[in-house]
Enzyme design. Structure first.
Site, PDB file in Angstrom:
ATOM      1  CE1 TYR A 144      -3.937   2.202   0.625  1.00 36.97           C
ATOM      2  CE2 TYR A 144      -2.612   3.170   2.379  1.00 36.97           C
ATOM      3  CZ  TYR A 144      -3.729   3.196   1.565  1.00 36.97           C
ATOM      4  OH  TYR A 144      -4.638   4.232   1.668  1.00 36.97           O
ATOM      5  CG  ASN A 173      -5.684   7.457  10.201  1.00 39.13           C
ATOM      6  OD1 ASN A 173      -4.584   7.939   9.966  1.00 39.13           O
ATOM      7  ND2 ASN A 173      -5.856   6.192  10.495  1.00 39.13           N
ATOM      8  CB  SER A 188     -15.296   0.630  11.298  1.00 38.42           C
ATOM      9  OG  SER A 188     -14.012   0.331  10.819  1.00 38.42           O
ATOM     10  CD  GLN A 208      -1.309   2.300  18.923  1.00 38.98           C
ATOM     11  OE1 GLN A 208      -1.029   2.352  20.109  1.00 38.98           O
ATOM     12  NE2 GLN A 208      -1.911   1.253  18.376  1.00 38.98           N
ATOM     13  NE  ARG A 210      -2.466   5.409  12.622  1.00 35.75           N
ATOM     14  CZ  ARG A 210      -1.402   4.849  13.219  1.00 35.75           C
ATOM     15  NH1 ARG A 210      -0.762   5.496  14.178  1.00 35.75           N
ATOM     16  NH2 ARG A 210      -0.978   3.662  12.832  1.00 35.75           N
TER      17      ARG A 210
HETATM   18  P1  NAD Z   1     -12.607   1.890   0.468  1.00 32.93           P
HETATM   19  O1  NAD Z   1     -11.904   0.594   0.522  1.00 32.93           O
HETATM   20  O2  NAD Z   1     -13.893   2.044   1.177  1.00 32.93           O
HETATM   21  O3  NAD Z   1     -12.828   2.362  -1.033  1.00 32.93           O
HETATM   22  C1  NAD Z   1     -12.001   1.970  -2.083  1.00 32.93           C
HETATM   23  C2  NAD Z   1     -12.883   1.620  -3.260  1.00 32.93           C
HETATM   24  O4  NAD Z   1     -12.052   1.235  -4.369  1.00 32.93           O
HETATM   25  C3  NAD Z   1     -13.800   0.426  -2.975  1.00 32.93           C
HETATM   26  O5  NAD Z   1     -15.104   0.716  -3.385  1.00 32.93           O
HETATM   27  C4  NAD Z   1     -13.186  -0.707  -3.808  1.00 32.93           C
HETATM   28  O6  NAD Z   1     -14.136  -1.665  -4.207  1.00 32.93           O
HETATM   29  C5  NAD Z   1     -12.580   0.059  -4.960  1.00 32.93           C
HETATM   30  N1  NAD Z   1     -11.495  -0.649  -5.631  1.00 32.93           N
HETATM   31  C6  NAD Z   1     -10.442  -1.284  -5.064  1.00 32.93           C
HETATM   32  N2  NAD Z   1      -9.660  -1.800  -6.010  1.00 32.93           N
HETATM   33  C7  NAD Z   1     -10.215  -1.476  -7.208  1.00 32.93           C
HETATM   34  C8  NAD Z   1      -9.879  -1.737  -8.545  1.00 32.93           C
HETATM   35  N3  NAD Z   1      -8.767  -2.434  -8.876  1.00 32.93           N
HETATM   36  N4  NAD Z   1     -10.692  -1.278  -9.531  1.00 32.93           N
HETATM   37  C9  NAD Z   1     -11.811  -0.574  -9.230  1.00 32.93           C
HETATM   38  N5  NAD Z   1     -12.193  -0.306  -7.976  1.00 32.93           N
HETATM   39  C10 NAD Z   1     -11.388  -0.750  -6.966  1.00 32.93           C
HETATM   40  O7  NAD Z   1     -11.551   2.968   1.011  1.00 32.93           O
HETATM   41  P2  NAD Z   1     -11.725   4.515   1.324  1.00 32.93           P
HETATM   42  O8  NAD Z   1     -11.430   4.688   2.753  1.00 32.93           O
HETATM   43  O9  NAD Z   1     -12.970   5.035   0.769  1.00 32.93           O
HETATM   44  O10 NAD Z   1     -10.491   5.097   0.511  1.00 32.93           O
HETATM   45  C11 NAD Z   1     -10.645   5.728  -0.747  1.00 32.93           C
HETATM   46  C12 NAD Z   1      -9.284   6.203  -1.220  1.00 32.93           C
HETATM   47  O11 NAD Z   1      -8.742   7.128  -0.280  1.00 32.93           O
HETATM   48  C13 NAD Z   1      -8.276   5.079  -1.365  1.00 32.93           C
HETATM   49  O12 NAD Z   1      -7.486   5.320  -2.519  1.00 32.93           O
HETATM   50  C14 NAD Z   1      -7.417   5.207  -0.127  1.00 32.93           C
HETATM   51  O13 NAD Z   1      -6.113   4.745  -0.350  1.00 32.93           O
HETATM   52  C15 NAD Z   1      -7.460   6.705   0.126  1.00 32.93           C
HETATM   53  N6  NAD Z   1      -7.246   7.005   1.548  1.00 32.93           N
HETATM   54  C16 NAD Z   1      -8.204   6.735   2.474  1.00 32.93           C
HETATM   55  C17 NAD Z   1      -7.953   7.011   3.817  1.00 32.93           C
HETATM   56  C18 NAD Z   1      -8.963   6.751   4.896  1.00 32.93           C
HETATM   57  O14 NAD Z   1      -8.679   6.999   6.057  1.00 32.93           O
HETATM   58  N7  NAD Z   1     -10.153   6.301   4.596  1.00 32.93           N
HETATM   59  C19 NAD Z   1      -6.705   7.545   4.206  1.00 32.93           C
HETATM   60  C20 NAD Z   1      -5.767   7.780   3.219  1.00 32.93           C
HETATM   61  C21 NAD Z   1      -6.031   7.522   1.896  1.00 32.93           C
HETATM   62  N1  UDP Z   2      -5.960  -0.277  16.026  1.00 27.50           N
HETATM   63  C1  UDP Z   2      -6.350  -0.709  17.268  1.00 27.50           C
HETATM   64  N2  UDP Z   2      -7.398  -1.579  17.351  1.00 27.50           N
HETATM   65  C2  UDP Z   2      -8.089  -2.001  16.259  1.00 27.50           C
HETATM   66  C3  UDP Z   2      -7.691  -1.551  14.986  1.00 27.50           C
HETATM   67  C4  UDP Z   2      -6.611  -0.685  14.900  1.00 27.50           C
HETATM   68  O1  UDP Z   2      -5.771  -0.332  18.290  1.00 27.50           O
HETATM   69  O2  UDP Z   2      -9.047  -2.789  16.432  1.00 27.50           O
HETATM   70  C5  UDP Z   2      -4.846   0.678  15.928  1.00 27.50           C
HETATM   71  C6  UDP Z   2      -3.774   0.332  14.895  1.00 27.50           C
HETATM   72  O3  UDP Z   2      -2.794  -0.505  15.470  1.00 27.50           O
HETATM   73  C7  UDP Z   2      -3.227   1.705  14.548  1.00 27.50           C
HETATM   74  C8  UDP Z   2      -4.432   2.632  14.693  1.00 27.50           C
HETATM   75  O4  UDP Z   2      -5.389   1.917  15.474  1.00 27.50           O
HETATM   76  O5  UDP Z   2      -2.240   2.081  15.471  1.00 27.50           O
HETATM   77  C9  UDP Z   2      -5.075   3.009  13.363  1.00 27.50           C
HETATM   78  O6  UDP Z   2      -5.307   1.826  12.632  1.00 27.50           O
HETATM   79  P1  UDP Z   2      -6.097   1.804  11.260  1.00 27.50           P
HETATM   80  O7  UDP Z   2      -5.990   0.433  10.711  1.00 27.50           O
HETATM   81  O8  UDP Z   2      -7.441   2.384  11.460  1.00 27.50           O
HETATM   82  O9  UDP Z   2      -5.311   2.854  10.339  1.00 27.50           O
HETATM   83  P2  UDP Z   2      -3.763   3.046   9.974  1.00 27.50           P
HETATM   84  O10 UDP Z   2      -2.905   2.170  10.836  1.00 27.50           O
HETATM   85  O11 UDP Z   2      -3.681   2.685   8.534  1.00 27.50           O
HETATM   86  O12 UDP Z   2      -3.528   4.475  10.264  1.00 27.50           O
END
Ligand code: NAD
Ligand code: UDP
Length: 312
Positions: A144, A173, A188, A208, A210
């Site tokens: 990723y 996040n 979630s 940690q 966020r």
């Molecule tokens: P999500 O997993 O809910 O949404 C991603 C969507 O992309 C899904 O609907 C999935 O089915 C689709 N997808 C995955 N692979 C695909 C492919 N090969 N072709 C077509 N569709 C595909 O995640 P999200 O939280 O909504 O994230 C959306 C974007 O924002 C992502 O690119 C993620 O990396 C970026 N992002 C999200 C967060 C966050 O905290 N939610 C943080 C940083 C970056």
């Molecule tokens: N985390 C946690 N309990 C959970 C899921 C995640 O304590 O049930 C922690 C995880 O180790 C991280 C932070 O929450 O330190 C955020 O995790 P998440 O997967 O949401 O996002 P990311 O690590 O990609 O920022």
């Protein structure tokens, strides 16, 4: 009226973005392979003549005519992006090449949903856009982190080489309704566990940190970045600078949900970043954007969503 492509539009952030873009009077084409997305997130839009859904995997070329592209397709939760790491890299890299190629052909502006993960486990705090990051290139999170870093490289190469109009948002996040109940992300997880009366799984010692941004704020930032002047390419941090430990988050969720859940400490996943907080000076100055929703208010909305979804 603008025709806008949203890849990953059936996902968590993508579905909110589709809502906002349609409400603003645009024609939206949503493309998704439903790997982590859910039809439920967009069902209410299907009857709208200004919304169209296409099942498609962005690792394959796409031929459509659009004026703007938001490239969000990519699983974002560690549980899902580590399930098929090779596909994650392909989605980030091949998917970006395909969408950049499309943007070049139709002369569309294109925005990349990059991530704070490009900073890895940072030595600089808070993280500003000039910091190059500290990322393990061969660990379980690398598919990723490095996929998204390579995507940024591609965006800036298309900009330098072809003068494509690019926008790169580094999203921190984000949380809110439409997250998958089983996607393993911390907000979630904690809410679903609390609603089911299960223990809240805090990884490591819970110290940690966020910084959590409510999805409405984030979508507003993405749209403002897309509409910003051409020279405003980013990379630009978008997130909420209010920083919390995971223990503090667990306590907030317990307070809001009530009930009988306790906290259970579990092993810390490999390469889990110790701290993360966006420096949003650039977004503040270039877009006049900043998040408005406090964690407690955003969590309340998210709890209400999951309560209804899980019927608890
Ligand atoms: P999500 O997993 O809910 O949404 C991603 C969507 O992309 C899904 O609907 C999935 O089915 C689709 N997808 C995955 N692979 C695909 C492919 N090969 N072709 C077509 N569709 C595909 O995640 P999200 O939280 O909504 O994230 C959306 C974007 O924002 C992502 O690119 C993620 O990396 C970026 N992002 C999200 C967060 C966050 O905290 N939610 C943080 C940083 C970056
Ligand atoms: N985390 C946690 N309990 C959970 C899921 C995640 O304590 O049930 C922690 C995880 O180790 C991280 C932070 O929450 O330190 C955020 O995790 P998440 O997967 O949401 O996002 P990311 O690590 O990609 O920022």
């Amino acid at each position: 009226m603008n025709k806008i492509l949203v890849t990953g539009g059936a996902g968590f952030i993508g579905s909110h973005l589709c809502n906002r873009l349609v409400a603003a009077g645009n024609d939206v084409l949503c493309v998704d392979n439903y790997f982590t997305g859910d039809k439920r997130n967009i069902t209410h839009l299907l009857a709208n003549p200004h919304f169209e859904m296409m099942r498609h995997d962005v690792t394959f070329p796409l031929y459509v005519e659009v004026g703007q592209i938001y490239n969000l397709a990519c699983p974002a939760s560690p549980v899902f992006y580590q399930q098929d790491p090779v596909q994650t890299v392909k989605t980030a890299v091949h998917g970006s090449i395909n969408m950049l190629g499309l943007a070049k052909r139709v002369k569309a502006r294109i925005l990349q949903a990059s991530t704070s993960e490009v900073y890895g486990d940072p030595e600089v705090h808070p993280q500003h856009e000039d910091y190059w990051g500290r990322v393990n290139p061969i660990g379980p999170r690398s598919c990723y982190d490095e996929g998204k870093r390579c995507a940024e490289t591609l965006f800036f190469d298309y900009w330098r080489q072809y003068r494509l109009l690019i926008k790169v948002a580094r999203i921190f996040n984000t949380y809110g309704p439409h997250m998958q109940p089983n996607d393993g992300r911390v907000v979630s997880n904690f809410i679903v566990q609390a609603l089911r009366g299960q223990a809240l799984t805090v990884y490591g010692d819970g110290q940690q940190t966020r910084s959590f941004c409510y999805v409405d704020d984030l979508v507003e930032g993405l749209m403002q970045l897309m509409e910003s002047p051409a020279e405003c390419t980013g990379p630009m941090n978008l997130g909420n600078p209010s920083e919390f430990t995971m223990l503090e988050l667990a306590e907030q969720v317990l307070k809001l949900v009530g009930g009988v859940s306790r906290i259970e400490f579990c092993p810390l996943p490999t390469d889990d970043p110790r701290q993360r907080q966006p420096d949003i000076t650039l977004a503040r100055t270039q877009l006049n954007w900043q998040p408005r929703v406090a964690l407690e208010d955003g969590l309340r909305e998210t709890v209400a969503y999951f309560r209804q979804l899980l019927r608890v």
